[in-house]
Design a protein around this motif. Structure first.
Motif, PDB file in Angstrom:
ATOM      1  N   ARG A  18    -106.956 161.451  66.980  1.00 30.83           N
ATOM      2  CA  ARG A  18    -106.414 161.048  68.327  1.00 30.83           C
ATOM      3  C   ARG A  18    -107.184 160.147  69.040  1.00 30.83           C
ATOM      4  N   ARG A  19    -107.992 159.248  68.149  1.00 30.26           N
ATOM      5  CA  ARG A  19    -108.762 158.192  68.930  1.00 30.26           C
ATOM      6  C   ARG A  19    -107.987 157.294  69.845  1.00 30.26           C
ATOM      7  N   ASN A  20    -108.495 156.877  70.830  1.00 34.47           N
ATOM      8  CA  ASN A  20    -107.594 155.886  71.721  1.00 34.47           C
ATOM      9  C   ASN A  20    -107.151 154.607  71.335  1.00 34.47           C
ATOM     10  N   ASP A  21    -107.858 154.075  70.154  1.00 37.08           N
ATOM     11  CA  ASP A  21    -107.660 152.876  69.536  1.00 37.08           C
ATOM     12  C   ASP A  21    -106.575 152.878  68.572  1.00 37.08           C
ATOM     13  N   ASP A  43    -101.121 162.204  66.630  1.00 36.31           N
ATOM     14  CA  ASP A  43    -100.350 161.952  68.093  1.00 36.31           C
ATOM     15  C   ASP A  43     -98.898 162.271  67.875  1.00 36.31           C
ATOM     16  N   ILE A  66    -103.619 151.192  74.122  1.00 33.35           N
ATOM     17  CA  ILE A  66    -104.946 152.051  74.258  1.00 33.35           C
ATOM     18  C   ILE A  66    -105.066 152.789  75.786  1.00 33.35           C
ATOM     19  N   GLU A  67    -104.889 151.618  76.654  1.00 38.52           N
ATOM     20  CA  GLU A  67    -105.022 152.431  78.063  1.00 38.52           C
ATOM     21  C   GLU A  67    -104.036 153.475  78.342  1.00 38.52           C
ATOM     22  N   LYS A 105    -102.602 155.514  76.155  1.00 45.92           N
ATOM     23  CA  LYS A 105    -102.666 156.752  75.546  1.00 45.92           C
ATOM     24  C   LYS A 105    -104.079 157.437  76.230  1.00 45.92           C
ATOM     25  N   ALA A 106    -105.100 156.916  76.666  1.00 43.92           N
ATOM     26  CA  ALA A 106    -106.169 157.518  77.475  1.00 43.92           C
ATOM     27  C   ALA A 106    -105.694 158.023  78.654  1.00 43.92           C
ATOM     28  N   ARG A 143    -103.789 161.174  77.291  1.00 48.25           N
ATOM     29  CA  ARG A 143    -104.737 162.219  76.952  1.00 48.25           C
ATOM     30  C   ARG A 143    -105.388 163.271  77.885  1.00 48.25           C
ATOM     31  N   ASP A 144    -106.005 162.231  78.605  1.00 44.88           N
ATOM     32  CA  ASP A 144    -106.798 163.280  79.911  1.00 44.88           C
ATOM     33  C   ASP A 144    -106.098 163.546  80.933  1.00 44.88           C
TER      34      ASP A 144
END
Length: 263
Positions: free
Chosen positions: A112-115, A138, A226-227, A229-230, A233-234
């Protein structure tokens, strides 16, 4: 067309990379891709060896089953060759047992890393640790013969390989509790209806469906993905106002980057 580069091939795990797409393959179909501590170490190593060029990571499995879960040999007195048995670990100090389980969990945390965006292509049985490995990704694209089950509670254990958090977020508390406490099978129709599966297709179309999804994910600019997904996720851990603030900050970074003002 060049062949994918093989970066890792050990303990039932293969990692290959083809440009922006990395593929992690569970490669022990004779044992229905049953899992072991050695396999978990190889999965964690695959995460460490993932090149920076990878944008999508595909998790797939050879054979009719995605993964039948933990190899029961772990619970025998002899365990696996060269490994402490789970029974011996249970007799040890609390700190050592906690550290060992934390090491096992590393195989399930990097997906689940953002990259990157990770996709599990799941067919047949995905039981226990197999279910949790699919949940670590994901997204899940499933064949219509998929059978998920969380059998740990039935064995007197708990799901401890990071599967409880994504399961709860996908299906809600009541259904997650019922799935875990009963150990029952979740079949394709329910998996798609409840959000465990993003897509269900006939088994013969699984590879094609994953290729189509991968192509769609690669179509957008990487930094925007990436942005986004971050942010997603949060979001659950933020208040509405905090999420608004995070969205503004992310959008400011994107606008500056598009204007050539990024760092």
């Amino acid at each position: 067309m060049t062949a994918p580069e093989i970066l890792l091939d050990q303990d039932g795990i293969q990692l290959t990379v083809d440009d922006a797409v990395a593929t992690v393959t569970l490669a022990n179909p004779a044992k229905r891709n049953a899992q072991s501590p050695a396999l978990w170490r190889a999965l964690a190593e695959a995460g460490r060896q993932l090149p920076g060029s990878a944008r999508v990571v595909l998790l797939r499995a050879e054979g009719k089953s995605f993964s039948a879960g933990l190899d029961r040999q772990a619970f025998t007195p002899e365990g696996f060759e060269g490994e402490p048995s789970f029974l011996d670990l249970a007799r040890g100090e609390d700190e050592a047992l906690d550290a060992e389980i934390a090491t096992y969990q590393e195989a399930f945390t990097w997906w689940r890393r953002n990259d990157i965006i990770s996709i599990a292509a799941v067919q047949g049985h995905a039981i226990g640790a197999g279910f949790q490995l699919a949940l670590a990704c994901d997204l899940r694209v499933c064949a219509d013969d998929v059978q998920f089950a969380m059998r740990e509670t039935s064995l007197g254990l708990v799901p401890d390989l990071t599967g409880t958090h994504p399961l709860l977020s996908l299906v809600g508390y009541a259904r997650a509790l019922e799935i875990c406490a009963t150990g029952r099978f979740v079949h394709a129709e329910e998996a798609e209806r409840t959000g465990l599966a993003n897509l269900v297709v006939p088994a013969a179309e699984l590879d094609g469906a994953v290729r189509d999804l991968t192509a769609a994910l690669l179509a957008a600019p990487r930094d925007a993905v990436i942005e986004t997904k971050a942010l997603l996720r949060d979001a659950a851990g933020r208040t509405y106002e905090a999420q608004r603030t995070a969205e503004r900050a992310a959008q400011a970074r994107r606008l500056r980057d598009l204007a050539g003002l990024g760092e």
